[in-house]
Scaffold this active site. Sequence first.
Site, PDB file in Angstrom:
ATOM      1  N   GLU A 174      -8.074   0.120   2.647  1.00  0.00           N
ATOM      2  CA  GLU A 174      -8.093   0.964   1.449  1.00  0.00           C
ATOM      3  C   GLU A 174      -9.508   1.177   0.904  1.00  0.00           C
ATOM      4  O   GLU A 174      -9.755   1.062  -0.299  1.00  0.00           O
ATOM      5  CB  GLU A 174      -7.184   0.367   0.368  1.00  0.00           C
ATOM      6  CG  GLU A 174      -5.716   0.340   0.776  1.00  0.00           C
ATOM      7  CD  GLU A 174      -4.812  -0.223  -0.298  1.00  0.00           C
ATOM      8  OE1 GLU A 174      -5.299  -1.050  -1.113  1.00  0.00           O
ATOM      9  OE2 GLU A 174      -3.626   0.127  -0.332  1.00  0.00           O
ATOM     10  N   GLU A 262       2.134   1.109   4.181  1.00  0.00           N
ATOM     11  CA  GLU A 262       2.597   0.375   3.004  1.00  0.00           C
ATOM     12  C   GLU A 262       3.535   1.233   2.158  1.00  0.00           C
ATOM     13  O   GLU A 262       3.080   2.065   1.378  1.00  0.00           O
ATOM     14  CB  GLU A 262       1.427  -0.108   2.137  1.00  0.00           C
ATOM     15  CG  GLU A 262       0.558  -1.174   2.767  1.00  0.00           C
ATOM     16  CD  GLU A 262      -0.446  -1.767   1.785  1.00  0.00           C
ATOM     17  OE1 GLU A 262      -0.256  -1.584   0.550  1.00  0.00           O
ATOM     18  OE2 GLU A 262      -1.411  -2.402   2.236  1.00  0.00           O
TER      19      GLU A 262
END
Length: 377
Positions: A174, A262
């Site tokens: 991320e 995710e």
Amino acid sequence: MLKCMLTLLIMTACMAGAKNFSYDGRSVLIDGERVLMLSGAVHYSRVMPEDWEKVIVMAKDMGLNTIQTYVMWNFHEESEGDWSWEGRRDLRTFLSLIQQHGMYATVRIGPYVCAEYYYGGIPLWMRSKAECYRCSDEGWKTNMAKVLATVVDHISDMFVTKTGPVVMLQVENEYTGSDMAYLEWAGDTARNITTEIPWNLCHDLTQCTEINHENGSYSEKVICTINGFWMDEYTTDPHQPSPKWIADNINGNPGVPMVWTEDQGWFDQWGSAKKVRVSSDQLYGMARWFAYGGAWHNFYMLTGGNNYGYQSGGIVTTAYAPDTVINNLLMKHEPRYSCFTAFFAVMNAIAPSLFHTASLPGCRSTPLPPLPPSPHP
């Protein structure tokens, strides 16, 4: 008991041989067969070793075929140069249990992982080794490269292309900074360590696509993946799983499957209200993902387990993501578990039809009609 042992031996034997692992713009292919990747995240550092198999069996029974996990750097190298792979840190045993139950694994190395984990997984001794983290600082890059190489060396014989369950690795996590030279270096470094199985990079599609177009032409270095909550209405934001994200990824990174790393169950924080996902909302997102051409879905988390000692990052509670399909006490979250089990039974049954074509139908680049609201929560 004997029947269970024989079944386990048969499953282990079936996965024991080396497999051909590849992918295209539609799906993963294992030994030439298209496989719908249904995954759940389990952090071995947050679940006690005596409970690893219990969770893996529940995942298998729910219809999943893959377990995703993070390698927490500071869990393994608390002191510089002193790596520990024993007891609660025995990654190889965790992966072996996954394989014994006929499942695959993805290993997210980072080595910055966030994960609401103490210092994002970075050991405290790194404070004197670099001027900045996740940047072009030579101290950071030297140590990051060592971590990637150390973990890969530790598990490389467990890649699916050899005799193990591991089908994908992750570098970074991320990243939202502006140091593109660092991010390009990270992708190059990962591939210099191994190209035997793919590396993924989550979750900024714009930056990931830029890495794959580093020299002005497309050359795939990493598989771009997405984290977050399904958003039908997103037409401009490339940072959530949505029709827009899928269309942009197809256009910017051709020849790779759509991977949702995710689908977040979310975590609780001290002093804040409990986070809850509505099961029907999560089911809706999964159904839309697959309808638009998604090939790989992962629950983050399948079970959050618990933060032991000082593992928790920030003000995250001891119970990590307790609202997930399997709660922090490793009990089935009902009726959600049974509902999702029924959904995955359908998905596994129709997977051959979903993958009938090698590429996504052209209509997938335009929005599907909205579904009517559910009369039930």
